[in-house]
Structure formats: C-alpha cells, structure tokens
Design a protein around this motif. Sequence first.
Motif, short mmCIF file in Angstrom:
data_model
loop_
_atom_site.label_atom_id
_atom_site.label_comp_id
_atom_site.label_asym_id
_atom_site.label_seq_id
_atom_site.Cartn_x
_atom_site.Cartn_y
_atom_site.Cartn_z
N ALA A 220 0.96 -1.11 0.10
CA ALA A 220 0.04 -0.09 -0.06
C ALA A 220 0.81 1.33 0.03
CB ALA A 220 -0.79 -0.08 1.45
N GLU A 221 1.82 1.29 0.69
CA GLU A 221 2.67 2.54 1.05
C GLU A 221 3.43 2.65 -0.28
OE1 GLU A 221 6.11 4.31 3.89
OE2 GLU A 221 4.75 2.90 4.71
N GLU A 222 3.72 1.92 -1.30
CA GLU A 222 4.40 2.01 -2.39
C GLU A 222 3.44 2.12 -3.64
OE1 GLU A 222 8.25 -0.44 -1.93
OE2 GLU A 222 6.53 -1.15 -0.78
N CYS A 223 2.20 2.24 -3.48
CA CYS A 223 1.04 2.29 -4.65
C CYS A 223 1.05 3.57 -4.82
CB CYS A 223 -0.03 1.80 -4.07
SG CYS A 223 -0.13 0.04 -4.16
N ALA A 224 0.87 4.09 -6.06
CA ALA A 224 0.51 5.65 -6.50
C ALA A 224 -0.86 5.97 -6.02
CB ALA A 224 0.41 5.64 -8.28
N LYS A 225 -1.77 5.18 -5.93
CA LYS A 225 -3.18 5.52 -5.51
C LYS A 225 -3.81 4.26 -4.73
CE LYS A 225 -4.64 8.36 -9.35
NZ LYS A 225 -5.77 8.31 -10.60
N PRO A 226 -3.07 4.13 -3.49
CA PRO A 226 -3.41 2.97 -2.71
C PRO A 226 -4.84 2.60 -2.48
CG PRO A 226 -2.40 4.60 -1.55
CD PRO A 226 -2.25 5.10 -2.84
N SER A 227 -5.70 3.72 -2.30
CA SER A 227 -7.11 3.42 -2.05
C SER A 227 -7.78 2.89 -3.17
CB SER A 227 -7.87 5.14 -1.57
OG SER A 227 -7.51 5.68 -2.83
N ARG A 228 -7.13 2.83 -4.39
CA ARG A 228 -7.65 2.08 -5.57
C ARG A 228 -7.25 0.81 -5.67
NH1 ARG A 228 -6.35 2.19 -10.89
NH2 ARG A 228 -7.87 1.62 -12.31
#
Length: 466
Positions: A220-228
Amino acid sequence: MADDKDPDEDVGLVKTLRPFHVWALGVGIVLVGEYMGWNFTVAKGGILGALIAMTLAGVLYIIISLCASELGAATQSAGGPYEWARLFVGPGAAGSVGLAVYMEYIALEAADAIVVAQLAQSIFPEIAVFPMTLLVIGALTFVNYRGVVGALTLNFVITMIAFLAIIVFFFSSTLGGIVELNSAELWSQGAMPQGLIGLFAALQFGPWFYLGIEGAAMSAEECAKPSRSVPLGQQAGMISLLVVAAMTLFYCSSILPASDLGVSVYPQWEAARESGVTFLIVLMGIGTLLTCLASANGTICDSSRSWYALAKDDYVAKWFSAVHPYYRSPYRSVIFTMPIAIAFAFSGYLDQVITFSIISGLLCYVLIPFSLIRFRKMFPDRIANDKVRPFKGPLQPYIAWFSIIVAIVILTTLYWGYFYNLLFGLLFYTIAYFYFHYKHTERPMDWEKEMGWPKPVHHYENENKE
C-alpha cells in the motif's frame, strides 16, 4: 560538529505501483500452492476432503482479503498486519503479528528456493541442491534490493505465464479433448478413504491454495493510488486464485488416482505426464519452476516490508528502517531476509518449514480480522469519512468474527501430523507477544497528526464522561 544523522533516514519508499503490481505480489506468492502442496488434502481426506478444505479455506481467505483490502486502503502503510495491529489492537499484538508475517514469508521463501533447486537437479543431476538454493535466494534478494517496481514487474510476467499454464491445461482437458479425463471412476474410488476424521484432518492443508494472498495489501505505501490499487489488486488476486484452485482440483483428480495424487510432490506436472501430451508436460514443468520463483520473489518483498515497519517503530533495531537513496527500497531489511531464509533452507525439512509458515499465517488470520473489528469499533460510520474508510467491505464485522473461528479450527487440525510444530509455534509467538507488550507500552496517539483522521469514538466517550 559532525552530523551523525543517517543520510537515508528521510528517504521514503517509492510510490509508483499499480493494481497489476498488487495482483502480481499476491498471486505470485500464492500460485505455487496450486502447483504443489494442496494435494496433501487428498492424502488426508480424499477428493471430498480436498473439496471441503478448498471451499472452507476459500471462504476464510475471501474474508481475510476483504479485511486486508479495507485496512490497507485506510492505513496505506507498508507494514500491513503489523501496522493494523499497532493502530487498533496494541503493541503486544503488533509485535507478534509483525514477526509472524516475517516468519511466514521467510519460511515460504526458503521452501520455494529448495523446490527450485530440486527441480534444477532433476533436469541437471550434476547440480547440488543447497548451493543452488543459495543462488536462488541471493539472486532474488538482489532483484528486490534494486527496487520494488522491477521486482513486481518481473513477478507479473512470470506469474502470468504460470497462471495461464493452468488455464491452458484446464481447457485442454475439458473442451479441447486433448487429455482424457476419468472423473467419475477416480472420484468414487478416492472420495473419502480415511472416513469423517480424514475430512477434518484435510483442513490443515486447505490454506496451501491461498496462503499469502493477504500480503498484497503490504504494498500500500508504495502504490500511486493505494485506496484504489489495494482493493482492486487484492480482490482480483483472490478471484484469480479461486478460479485456478477449482480448475486444478478438477483436472488433477480426474487424471491421477487419489492414492498417487495425495503423495505427489509436483501434482500438476505429474498430471501432465499422465496425460502423455508433450506440450502440456513441458508447459507445466515451466509453470512449476516459474511459480516457485515468483513466490520466493514476492515473499522477499513482503517479509522485508514487515521487518522495515517493525524497525521504524523500534520493535527491532532502527538501523533496518533505512531506505536506499537511489533504489528507494528498504535495502537493509531486504538483505536481512537472506541469512534467515538460508537458515530455514539449511534444515532441509521442506514440510516442517512450510508448516511453520502455515502456523505463522494462521496467527495473522486471527489478528487481521480482529484488527478490522477494532477499527470498525473505533471509527464507526458516524465519524468515519472517506479518508478513514476509502474502501468498505460488506457484512463487517460479522464475517470477520466468522473468519477468526475458521482460522482457529484449521489451526487445531495441525494436531494430526504436526503437533510439536504447533506447540513450538504457539509457544514462540506467546513469548513474542509478552516481550513486545512489556517492551512497548501503549502510548496515546495523535490521530489527526499521524493519520489525518478524526479522534476515535472512545475519545468522545471519555470527554463526555469528564
């Protein structure tokens, strides 16, 4: 005056991952369980026991996946289960589950590397297993050292090949008519060889179909848009695994007798050999090799993130929390996976190593839904906004309670065959719980400052009492 501050301290993790990277991380870790290990359910409970174990474990992992999606999208942290337990349960639970995640994936990495080495030796007999195991662990550690994007892009490619191999085998045997199936006779002969107790004992191997899918949320911390990206990648991964698990059980049990299937080391490959189709034999051999590499690669990624998260909060040495200034990976935590994985691999006991991974995973499957229950209680609908809960799973927290019960039931089935492993695992994590509980006293948290959230509901209750 000399500046003794670590130059890597202010470097953050890279935020570029997409939903397909999340899918590649989760499915890449787990797909090896469709190629081997799941078939031990057949040895214990026959075809019926395998079907029940696959279904019940599938329900458990669907719920765990929903819990991980909601918690991962909310916290957007690399710590995964550790971070959720820290925020919503307490320091003892946080430390022990963080350690459990680390051990779960490290043990799985060692097992994967051993299998890759054994496969290499079966092709080239002059290769020694242990040096080859070290080479696999070292090479994949270097890939992860160089950064998460490259590591998970590689995982996507090799996982997709192994995933499509199962799809091709299934349609070759059901629609193409290339493979002759003998479903009715083989199913009736091997339906329930050990009776009712076998059906129950088979549950201990059910997690092999899905073990590790919750780790997708740790990106999650390395995602561009973690909520998606986290909910989409996690749920797509879970659906993918449910489909290929059903396909695998169907055609393997329709080609191999239950007595052979239950003890096979490489059931997919042996089913292909039994079919006599050269193309499928080569395809499933390649798929077996690639899925082990993908799993080992993904487990290094997840275990290092758990250790990195523990280090950031001083549960282990702060030194491990450094991020590489160029590759933006938690490189010290990545490197530290090597000696632990090698120690597991050195034992040479593949089933014992994987059993410890399963015990560690089942502990997580108790604490992940419990963290979700606490999260929902602390931030109910009346105070939770879209930032607090960007993804909301259905039927919570009721299904979370159900998954805790299922995880405990599956844990008890390890009594048949792995009693001492179970005893050691429970003792190990109990000691860890009390160690972390007394080392880290629970501190009041500034939710707005750390998370950008409103105060949890119990703050308002305490203020009203005053």
